[in-house]
Write an enzyme that holds these catalytic residues in place. Structure first.
Site, mmCIF file in Angstrom:
data_model
loop_
_atom_site.group_PDB
_atom_site.id
_atom_site.type_symbol
_atom_site.label_atom_id
_atom_site.label_comp_id
_atom_site.label_asym_id
_atom_site.label_seq_id
_atom_site.Cartn_x
_atom_site.Cartn_y
_atom_site.Cartn_z
ATOM 1 N N HIS A 31 -1.046 29.408 28.586
ATOM 2 C CA HIS A 31 0.199 30.002 29.118
ATOM 3 C C HIS A 31 0.748 29.075 30.198
ATOM 4 C CE1 HIS A 31 2.251 33.935 30.727
ATOM 5 N NE2 HIS A 31 3.022 32.878 30.918
ATOM 6 N N HIS A 33 4.552 27.211 30.909
ATOM 7 C CA HIS A 33 5.945 26.892 30.537
ATOM 8 C C HIS A 33 6.168 25.457 30.980
ATOM 9 C CE1 HIS A 33 6.956 31.195 29.946
ATOM 10 N NE2 HIS A 33 5.997 31.348 30.830
ATOM 11 N N HIS A 211 5.449 37.650 26.152
ATOM 12 C CA HIS A 211 5.250 38.143 27.514
ATOM 13 C C HIS A 211 5.480 39.655 27.500
ATOM 14 C CE1 HIS A 211 5.538 33.990 28.678
ATOM 15 N NE2 HIS A 211 5.601 34.242 29.969
ATOM 16 N N GLU A 214 4.143 42.148 32.511
ATOM 17 C CA GLU A 214 4.093 41.356 33.753
ATOM 18 C C GLU A 214 4.761 42.212 34.828
ATOM 19 O OE1 GLU A 214 6.533 37.805 33.598
ATOM 20 O OE2 GLU A 214 5.653 36.960 35.439
ATOM 21 N N ASP A 292 1.001 29.299 34.214
ATOM 22 C CA ASP A 292 2.364 29.820 34.052
ATOM 23 C C ASP A 292 3.423 28.752 34.410
ATOM 24 O OD1 ASP A 292 4.163 31.758 33.242
ATOM 25 O OD2 ASP A 292 3.976 33.006 35.014
ATOM 26 N N ASP A 293 3.735 28.615 35.699
ATOM 27 C CA ASP A 293 4.740 27.636 36.152
ATOM 28 C C ASP A 293 4.160 26.917 37.369
ATOM 29 O OD1 ASP A 293 7.195 28.493 34.456
ATOM 30 O OD2 ASP A 293 6.418 30.360 35.299
HETATM 31 N N1 ADE Z 1 9.566 31.897 32.169
HETATM 32 C C1 ADE Z 1 8.862 31.062 32.956
HETATM 33 N N2 ADE Z 1 7.947 31.733 33.641
HETATM 34 C C2 ADE Z 1 8.029 33.033 33.275
HETATM 35 C C3 ADE Z 1 7.331 34.212 33.618
HETATM 36 N N3 ADE Z 1 6.339 34.219 34.515
HETATM 37 N N4 ADE Z 1 7.711 35.373 33.050
HETATM 38 C C4 ADE Z 1 8.709 35.392 32.168
HETATM 39 N N5 ADE Z 1 9.391 34.301 31.808
HETATM 40 C C5 ADE Z 1 9.054 33.131 32.350
HETATM 41 ZN ZN ZN Z 2 4.966 32.946 31.518
#
Ligand code: ADE
Ligand code: ZN
Length: 356
Positions: A31, A33, A211, A214, A292-293
């Protein structure tokens, strides 16, 4: 020991041993992005290379803006950062920078999300996005020994028609991505909005993730499972509010790709000591650790492992279970999966023999 995150509070010897183990074992990341791996320095370098004006005067000013209150407050900045990506080489450079970080954290396999609509809406050809990413994946395989798959994500704040048009634009590149996902603003955009496009993707033989849970309610996780037929749930932490859902996820061993530092930075949890990871493991779920990011949330894989282990006092057995889950949850064939799990076990045993 080199810590992934310096200056953290003192913890017990048992927790430190679990951190040490987490930092050195092989793992898969499922996971990430890729647009969320764009570090501020690379955003500025690409802005200059491409003549794109940024609404921030400096790297420091941009980084200072990374104080998020929820998912949407992050997404607004994340999409602004991605506006510097124009050419095939930009997508290559971004992904290559991620692979170097992944290698440093002993990631041996990664399944990478990308958001084509963020780019095609600005006139960037689908081919430039996919070819730049794929070239980096191939170089990572050859030079770093990291295997990878790409997963095309639909932006859920856009319409189903837009998702269908995106799938059509991606059809000439079908061999380049293994599956599809669903991301962006969750609340108000339930999975059922995309039932038909995901049915088409399944007919095409694509793997399916989404997703859900969350910020959105457990019902969105049910919809992802029963409507989209998602094989993995990205995040999914709110499943704990619904015991019947936890039982379903456990019985079917549906993996959850959990992102602890993301949950902290987006205020899904107040403190990592309150993070649901331990409860997910104790409920018998196939939970995994992911970043994630990472450029926005303060760390890549090992930082996520380290801070989660410290926050929850996870044990060495928990750490091994998390790494094993990452291989179990990956979209690789069973032979490759078995090789990685054996390699994980060998690495753990070697550490024990050396007294680690
Ligand atoms: N796009 C990038 N990060 C995300 C996240 N945590 N939740 C939903 N979309 C995303
Ligand atoms: Zn994500």
């Amino acid at each position: 020991m080199t810590l992934a995150t310096p200056h953290l509070p003192t913890v017990s010897a048992q927790t430190l041993a679990a951190v040490e183990l987490a930092l050195r074992i092989p793992k898969a990341e499922l996971h990430i992005h890729i647009e969320g791996s764009l570090e501020p320095e690379l955003i500025f370098a690409l802005a200059q290379r491409n003549g794109v004006a940024l609404p921030y005067p400096s790297v420091e000013a941009l980084r200072t803006a990374y104080a998020f209150t929820d998912l949407q407050s992050f997404l607004d900045i994340y999409y602004a950062g991605a506006s510097v990506l124009l050419h095939e080489a930009d997508f290559f450079d971004m992904a290559w920078a991620y692979f170097l970080r992944a290698q440093a954290d002993h990631v041996v396999h990664t399944e990478i999300f990308f958001d084509p609509q963020t780019h095609t809406a600005r006139g960037v050809p689908m081919g430039a996005v996919i070819s730049g990413l794929q070239r980096a994946c191939e170089q990572a395989r050859v030079q770093l020994g990291i295997s990878s798959h790409l997963i095309l994500c639909f932006l859920r704040h856009l319409s189903e028609e837009d998702a269908i048009a995106t799938l059509e634009a991606a059809l000439p590149h079908m061999g380049s991505f293994i599956g599809v996902g669903l991301d962006s603003s969750e609340v108000g955009h339930p999975p059922e909005k995309f039932d038909r496009v995901f049915a088409r993707c399944r007919e095409l033989g694509l793997r399916v993730v989404a997703h859900a849970g969350e910020e959105g309610p457990p019902d969105y996780i049910w919809q992802a499972l029963d409507g989209l037929k998602a094989e993995r749930i990205d995040h999914g932490v709110r499943c704990l509010e619904d015991p019947a859902l936890v039982a379903r996820l456990a019985a079917d061993r549906v993996p959850l790709t959990v992102c602890p530092l993301s949950n902290l930075k987006l205020c899904v949890v107040r403190d990592l000591a309150e993070h649901p990871m331990k409860r997910l493991l104790d409920a018998g779920l196939c939970a995994t650790v992911n970043s994630d990011d990472p450029a926005y949330f303060g760390g890549y894989m090992n930082a996520n492992f380290e801070q989660t282990v410290r926050g929850l006092n996870l044990t060495q057995d928990d750490v091994i279970q998390l790494a094993r889950n990452s291989f179990e949850a990956s979209f690789v064939n069973d032979e490759q999966r078995q090789k990685w799990i054996e390699n994980l076990e060998r690495t753990v045993q070697l550490g024990k023999a050396l007294g680690a």
